[in-house]
Design a protein around this motif. Structure first.
Motif, PDB file in Angstrom:
ATOM      1  N   TYR A   7       0.868  -1.177   0.000  1.00  0.00           N
ATOM      2  CA  TYR A   7       0.000   0.000   0.000  1.00  0.00           C
ATOM      3  C   TYR A   7       0.903   1.224   0.000  1.00  0.00           C
ATOM      4  O   TYR A   7       1.845   1.304   0.790  1.00  0.00           O
ATOM      5  CB  TYR A   7      -0.861   0.058   1.264  1.00  0.00           C
ATOM      6  CG  TYR A   7      -1.791  -1.105   1.497  1.00  0.00           C
ATOM      7  CD1 TYR A   7      -2.548  -1.646   0.472  1.00  0.00           C
ATOM      8  CD2 TYR A   7      -1.944  -1.631   2.776  1.00  0.00           C
ATOM      9  CE1 TYR A   7      -3.430  -2.694   0.713  1.00  0.00           C
ATOM     10  CE2 TYR A   7      -2.826  -2.672   3.026  1.00  0.00           C
ATOM     11  CZ  TYR A   7      -3.564  -3.205   1.996  1.00  0.00           C
ATOM     12  OH  TYR A   7      -4.433  -4.238   2.239  1.00  0.00           O
ATOM     13  N   SER A  10      -0.437   7.363  -4.347  1.00  0.00           N
ATOM     14  CA  SER A  10      -0.505   7.558  -5.796  1.00  0.00           C
ATOM     15  C   SER A  10       0.126   8.899  -6.169  1.00  0.00           C
ATOM     16  O   SER A  10       0.099   9.309  -7.313  1.00  0.00           O
ATOM     17  CB  SER A  10      -1.961   7.500  -6.276  1.00  0.00           C
ATOM     18  OG  SER A  10      -2.729   8.485  -5.623  1.00  0.00           O
ATOM     19  N   TYR A  38      -0.372  -5.082  -5.865  1.00  0.00           N
ATOM     20  CA  TYR A  38      -0.670  -3.677  -5.537  1.00  0.00           C
ATOM     21  C   TYR A  38      -1.871  -3.216  -6.343  1.00  0.00           C
ATOM     22  O   TYR A  38      -2.461  -3.993  -7.095  1.00  0.00           O
ATOM     23  CB  TYR A  38       0.567  -2.796  -5.754  1.00  0.00           C
ATOM     24  CG  TYR A  38       0.749  -2.280  -7.161  1.00  0.00           C
ATOM     25  CD1 TYR A  38       0.760  -0.910  -7.420  1.00  0.00           C
ATOM     26  CD2 TYR A  38       0.901  -3.139  -8.240  1.00  0.00           C
ATOM     27  CE1 TYR A  38       0.924  -0.421  -8.705  1.00  0.00           C
ATOM     28  CE2 TYR A  38       1.069  -2.665  -9.520  1.00  0.00           C
ATOM     29  CZ  TYR A  38       1.079  -1.305  -9.757  1.00  0.00           C
ATOM     30  OH  TYR A  38       1.230  -0.819 -11.022  1.00  0.00           O
ATOM     31  N   GLY A  39      -2.212  -1.942  -6.205  1.00  0.00           N
ATOM     32  CA  GLY A  39      -3.427  -1.392  -6.782  1.00  0.00           C
ATOM     33  C   GLY A  39      -3.441  -1.131  -8.267  1.00  0.00           C
ATOM     34  O   GLY A  39      -4.432  -0.629  -8.793  1.00  0.00           O
ATOM     35  N   ILE A  64      -7.097  -3.345 -10.246  1.00  0.00           N
ATOM     36  CA  ILE A  64      -7.619  -1.992 -10.387  1.00  0.00           C
ATOM     37  C   ILE A  64      -9.117  -2.035 -10.681  1.00  0.00           C
ATOM     38  O   ILE A  64      -9.580  -2.899 -11.432  1.00  0.00           O
ATOM     39  CB  ILE A  64      -6.845  -1.228 -11.501  1.00  0.00           C
ATOM     40  CG1 ILE A  64      -7.170   0.258 -11.503  1.00  0.00           C
ATOM     41  CG2 ILE A  64      -7.053  -1.855 -12.860  1.00  0.00           C
ATOM     42  CD1 ILE A  64      -6.172   1.092 -12.300  1.00  0.00           C
ATOM     43  N   MET A  87     -13.919  -0.869  -5.597  1.00  0.00           N
ATOM     44  CA  MET A  87     -12.812  -0.742  -4.648  1.00  0.00           C
ATOM     45  C   MET A  87     -12.858  -1.862  -3.618  1.00  0.00           C
ATOM     46  O   MET A  87     -11.817  -2.373  -3.194  1.00  0.00           O
ATOM     47  CB  MET A  87     -12.861   0.619  -3.942  1.00  0.00           C
ATOM     48  CG  MET A  87     -12.541   1.799  -4.838  1.00  0.00           C
ATOM     49  SD  MET A  87     -10.818   1.817  -5.384  1.00  0.00           S
ATOM     50  CE  MET A  87     -10.011   2.396  -3.897  1.00  0.00           C
ATOM     51  N   ARG A  90     -11.506  -4.944  -5.124  1.00  0.00           N
ATOM     52  CA  ARG A  90     -10.065  -4.740  -5.296  1.00  0.00           C
ATOM     53  C   ARG A  90      -9.317  -5.051  -4.006  1.00  0.00           C
ATOM     54  O   ARG A  90      -8.347  -5.806  -3.996  1.00  0.00           O
ATOM     55  CB  ARG A  90      -9.801  -3.291  -5.710  1.00  0.00           C
ATOM     56  CG  ARG A  90      -8.333  -2.907  -5.789  1.00  0.00           C
ATOM     57  CD  ARG A  90      -8.172  -1.402  -5.693  1.00  0.00           C
ATOM     58  NE  ARG A  90      -7.074  -0.897  -6.484  1.00  0.00           N
ATOM     59  CZ  ARG A  90      -6.740   0.383  -6.538  1.00  0.00           C
ATOM     60  NH1 ARG A  90      -7.444   1.285  -5.869  1.00  0.00           N
ATOM     61  NH2 ARG A  90      -5.722   0.780  -7.252  1.00  0.00           N
ATOM     62  N   LYS A  91      -9.756  -4.472  -2.899  1.00  0.00           N
ATOM     63  CA  LYS A  91      -9.065  -4.662  -1.619  1.00  0.00           C
ATOM     64  C   LYS A  91      -9.139  -6.112  -1.166  1.00  0.00           C
ATOM     65  O   LYS A  91      -8.162  -6.660  -0.656  1.00  0.00           O
ATOM     66  CB  LYS A  91      -9.625  -3.713  -0.567  1.00  0.00           C
ATOM     67  CG  LYS A  91      -9.276  -2.253  -0.866  1.00  0.00           C
ATOM     68  CD  LYS A  91      -9.571  -1.338   0.294  1.00  0.00           C
ATOM     69  CE  LYS A  91     -11.028  -1.072   0.470  1.00  0.00           C
ATOM     70  NZ  LYS A  91     -11.295  -0.086   1.534  1.00  0.00           N
ATOM     71  N   MET A  94      -6.775  -8.229  -3.483  1.00  0.00           N
ATOM     72  CA  MET A  94      -5.368  -7.978  -3.165  1.00  0.00           C
ATOM     73  C   MET A  94      -4.972  -8.754  -1.915  1.00  0.00           C
ATOM     74  O   MET A  94      -3.919  -9.398  -1.871  1.00  0.00           O
ATOM     75  CB  MET A  94      -5.100  -6.479  -2.969  1.00  0.00           C
ATOM     76  CG  MET A  94      -5.125  -5.677  -4.248  1.00  0.00           C
ATOM     77  SD  MET A  94      -4.469  -3.972  -4.098  1.00  0.00           S
ATOM     78  CE  MET A  94      -5.426  -3.277  -2.784  1.00  0.00           C
ATOM     79  N   GLU A 113      -6.542   1.404   3.612  1.00  0.00           N
ATOM     80  CA  GLU A 113      -6.151   0.013   3.370  1.00  0.00           C
ATOM     81  C   GLU A 113      -5.405  -0.576   4.562  1.00  0.00           C
ATOM     82  O   GLU A 113      -5.649  -1.728   4.950  1.00  0.00           O
ATOM     83  CB  GLU A 113      -5.297  -0.068   2.099  1.00  0.00           C
ATOM     84  CG  GLU A 113      -6.092   0.233   0.849  1.00  0.00           C
ATOM     85  CD  GLU A 113      -5.229   0.486  -0.380  1.00  0.00           C
ATOM     86  OE1 GLU A 113      -5.693   0.150  -1.480  1.00  0.00           O
ATOM     87  OE2 GLU A 113      -4.108   1.010  -0.249  1.00  0.00           O
TER      88      GLU A 113
END
Length: 193
Positions: A7, A10, A38-39, A64, A87, A90-91, A94, A113
């Motif tokens: 994490y 950006s 990763y994102g 993503i 989102m 996504r989390k 991951m 996160e």
């Protein structure tokens, strides 16, 4: 430990040390044959870590949400890129793909996160080691707050120990490797009823 979820911001931050540390982390991950999860972004520290892994013959999985594709932030050179609906997915994905977590400096998203993965560990959804790379003392004030949460009785001391804090990449990774619960997932992160 084979897959490390990172994490981070950006954005680059104002101090060059954040960018150089992100690059160093990417190099270390690749040299230790640790796949980056990763994102999926190309900007800021996210892009720096991913680029450094790839430049050193490492593997990177980016995850993503589809709405971010419109913003043209998706990294186009990844080993694997998974596009998801939200989102939340996504989390979850991951975390499911990771064996350990490292948080670098970042903003709202990074803190969101980090605290979510700590909460998931506290309630028994996973047993992954979670590391905080305290570059340039970035997280010093947060560490003070975390200690206050313990002393004021809002976080149990045993649960506070879920967060492994270090300012050195190599020693942080070694501590994550030595955590007795590395990579043990307990079922899925979110029940799909």
């Amino acid at each position: 430990m084979k897959n490390v979820l990172v994490y981070c911001g950006s954005s680059f931050g104002r101090n060059e040390i954040y960018k150089s540390t992100a690059k160093n982390l990417g190099e270390v991950l690749a040299k230790q044959s640790l796949r980056l999860i990763y994102g999926g972004g190309s900007g800021g520290l996210m892009g720096v870590v991913a680029d450094a892994v790839l430049e050193n013959s490492g593997e990177v999985t980016g995850i993503i949400p589809s709405f971010m594709e419109e913003w043209e932030v998706q990294h186009k050179g990844l080993t694997e890129c998974i596009v998801v609906d939200s989102m939340h997915v996504r989390k979850q994905l991951m975390a499911e793909k990771a064996d350990a977590v490292i948080a670098l400096p970042g903003g709202w998203g990074t803190l969101d996160e980090l605290f979510e993965i700590l909460t998931w560990r506290q309630i028994g959804l996973h047993k992954m080691p979670i590391g905080l790379l305290n570059t340039n003392g970035f997280y010093d004030d947060l560490i003070v707050m975390l200690n206050k949460m313990v002393t004021e009785g809002f976080v149990r001391e045993a649960n506070a120990k879920f967060l492994i804090i270090d300012d050195n990449i190599d020693s942080l990774i070694e501590k994550l490797r030595n955590d007795s619960h590395e990579g043990e997932l307990i079922g899925k992160m979110i029940n799909k009823a």
